[in-house]
Motif scaffolding. Structure first.
Motif, PDB file in Angstrom:
ATOM      1  N   LYS A  60       0.889  -1.069  -0.225  1.00 34.72           N
ATOM      2  CA  LYS A  60      -0.045  -0.233  -0.046  1.00 34.72           C
ATOM      3  C   LYS A  60       0.927   1.190   0.055  1.00 34.72           C
ATOM      4  O   LYS A  60       1.824   1.449   0.820  1.00 34.72           O
ATOM      5  N   VAL A  61       0.563   2.131  -0.888  1.00 35.75           N
ATOM      6  CA  VAL A  61       1.343   3.494  -0.880  1.00 35.75           C
ATOM      7  C   VAL A  61       0.324   4.324  -0.335  1.00 35.75           C
ATOM      8  O   VAL A  61      -0.948   4.571  -0.804  1.00 35.75           O
ATOM      9  N   LEU A  74       5.379   3.254   2.261  1.00 40.94           N
ATOM     10  CA  LEU A  74       4.942   2.119   1.780  1.00 40.94           C
ATOM     11  C   LEU A  74       4.741   0.834   2.813  1.00 40.94           C
ATOM     12  O   LEU A  74       5.872   0.489   3.169  1.00 40.94           O
ATOM     13  N   ALA A  99       5.844  -1.131  -6.988  1.00 38.81           N
ATOM     14  CA  ALA A  99       4.661   0.058  -6.652  1.00 38.81           C
ATOM     15  C   ALA A  99       5.501   1.255  -6.807  1.00 38.81           C
ATOM     16  O   ALA A  99       4.842   2.306  -7.365  1.00 38.81           O
TER      17      ALA A  99
END
Ligand code: BES
Ligand code: MN
Ligand code: ZN
Length: 493
Positions: A60-61, A74, A99
């Motif tokens: 997940k950013v 992150l 990502a």
């Protein structure tokens, strides 16, 4: 890619992206608690809502919008933190790298190596970042990714690990550069990467890294009697070559380790033409040769104190009026004669002359790498390289290197009974053994050209190319073999 090792406080560290390893259980992760608190408890919220689970492969950013000096956070899933391994961290770093590339972030700071007190996590994470962010984009004139991940800083809390870590990071960068170079060669199109082109690349690497370079061209190959290598190359406009690299980092006269790599720059199958679908992938049939070049480059960059011989037979397997054909008989360098029953079983032919030739160096061990058989992909899929050989210790040492690098091997037997598959009515051997035990019969064929040396054959047909793109393996050539061989060689010293 540039790696830096620093000490600092993640809560006050200014970076475009701060990378935190997260388990499936958010408890017991003080670092996650600290950064999450600074952002009003965002991590707890994401775990509760199952937007982020911490499972391997997840990322997940989160933009911090000024709540931390780091511009982004992150969160990277590592699964159960009690069962962390270097390979899990390598893959997580690969996922994070993907990502970051998607978010167009060029520089990041990682704490992944702090996720658990396990040896090898720093190197593994740096490998994941470098290899996961790799792209082959030299032929893109449009829609090219304008920002690629260029530098990663590994952040340590205030302690003295750093003094040891900086040289580790530098060595890892050199190894990753060699893997990236190997991927460039493997993914390069066949109209660029011809035998003379690869020979030229080898010469360039030899010059840059202080190795000796010898090239044998057609007349010399004919004079020596390399009838098998010449036969495979005779249907092509691009002549075959045999390239020899010598790295002398060890004592004068110390027996070298010999690395031999299949270098078919394109495999059409020849007169036994391959079917059309996916034939374009056969540009990677030189992945063994490219891995040998990468391993030598890395060994020389690391100044390993040992001697190495790299041998790459190069040819393009084409159908043509001049091509070799089923029914032909060729005389190999060893003197053994081979009846050709399938021109698509060409890899073992170029390798048999190279394995014979390498004996003059009196090697302590011979390791060959080859995208040799489709049967190996059927047997082991894309997660293991097939291994066969004549020396249990050498096999065990390579298997060990495979476990620690994530380039795993699985052994197949070479019992003499398999030789029945390779009998010819009119010559000493035939080159293709039919539908059964295809990987083993190819390995058995190669063994006929190995002298008394310790030898292992690695069939990388299933591991040299990545179709889908996953963790630290983007689509295309994987560079398999480079990290494996370097790990094996480093364990020798
Ligand atoms: N280069 C191929 C093997 C290969 C297949 C590599 C798929 C990577 C992915 C090799 O030269 C070949 O064609 N082998 C034949 C041998 C057969 C004719 C005995 C094969 O596997 O079909
Ligand atoms: Mn073939
Ligand atoms: Zn081939």
């Amino acid at each position: 890619m540039q790696f830096t090792v620093k000490a600092g406080n993640p809560l006050t560290y200014d970076t475009p992206a701060l990378i935190i390893g997260c388990g499936t259980d958010p408890a017991g992760n003080p670092l996650l608690d600290a950064v999450s608190t600074a952002l009003g408890g965002v991590a707890a919220r994401m775990y509760e809502s199952r937007e982020f689970t911490g499972k391997p492969g997840t990322v997940k950013v989160i933009h911090t919008l000024g709540a931390l000096p780091a511009q982004r956070l992150l969160l990277v899933g590592l699964g159960d933190l009690k069962e962390i391994t270097p390979e899990k961290v390598r893959r997580a770093a690969g996922v994070a790298a993907q990502a970051l590339v998607a978010a167009k972030v060029g520089s990041a700071t990682s704490l992944l190596h702090q996720a658990a007190p396990v040896a090898g996590l720093l190197e593994a994470s740096l490998e994941g970042f470098s290899l996961g962010s790799y792209r082959y984009d030299c032929y893109k004139t449009k829609d090219r990714q304008e920002v690629l991940l260029k530098e990663v800083t590994a952040l340590f809390f205030e302690n003295d690990d750093r003094d040891l870590s900086a040289p580790l990071a530098a060595a890892t960068a050199a190894i990753c550069d060699a893997v990236r170079m190997t991927r460039d060669l493997v993914t390069a199109p066949g109209n660029l990467a011809t035998p003379p082109y690869l020979a030229e690349q080898a010469r360039e690497i030899a010059g840059r890294f202080g190795m000796e370079y010898t090239i044998l061209e057609q007349e010399e190959l004919a004079r020596l009697g390399m009838g098998a290598l010449l036969a495979v190359g005779q249907g092509s406009q691009h002549p075959p070559r045999l390239v020899l690299l010598e790295y002398k980092g060890g004592a004068d006269g110390a027996q070298p380790v010999a690395l031999v790599g299949k270098g078919i720059t394109f495999d059409t199958g020849g007169i036994s033409l391959k079917p059309g679908p996916n034939m374009e992938l056969m540009k990677h049939d030189m992945a063994g040769a490219a891995a040998v070049l990468g391993a030598l480059q890395a060994a020389a960059a690391l100044k390993l104190p040992l001697n190495l011989v790299g041998l790459i037979p190069l040819a393009e397997n084409m159908p043509d009026g001049k091509a070799y054909k089923p029914g032909d008989v060729v005389t190999t360098l060893s003197g053994l004669t081979v009846e050709i029953n399938n021109t698509d079983a060409e890899g073992r032919l170029v390798l048999c002359d190279a394995l014979q030739y390498v004996q003059q160096f009196n090697p302590a061990a011979v390791i060959d790498l080859a995208t040799l058989t489709g049967a190996c992909v059927v047997a082991l899929g894309h997660d293991a390289t097939g291994a066969m050989g004549n020396d249990p210790q050498l096999l065990a040492a390579l298997r060990q290197a495979g476990e620690s690098t994530g380039e795993r091997l699985w052994e197949l037997p070479l019992w003499e009974e398999y030789g029945d598959l390779m009998k010819s009515d009119i010559a000493d051997l035939k080159n293709a053994g039919g539908p059964h035990a295809g990987t083993i019969s190819a390995g058995w064929f190669l063994q006929q050209f190995v002298g008394t040396q310790k030898w292992v054959h690695l069939d990388i047909a299933g591991t040299a190319w990545e179709d889908k793109g996953r963790h630290y393996l983007p689509k295309g050539g994987t560079g398999v073999g480079v990290r494996l061989l370097v790990s094996y060689l480093r364990n020798l010293i």
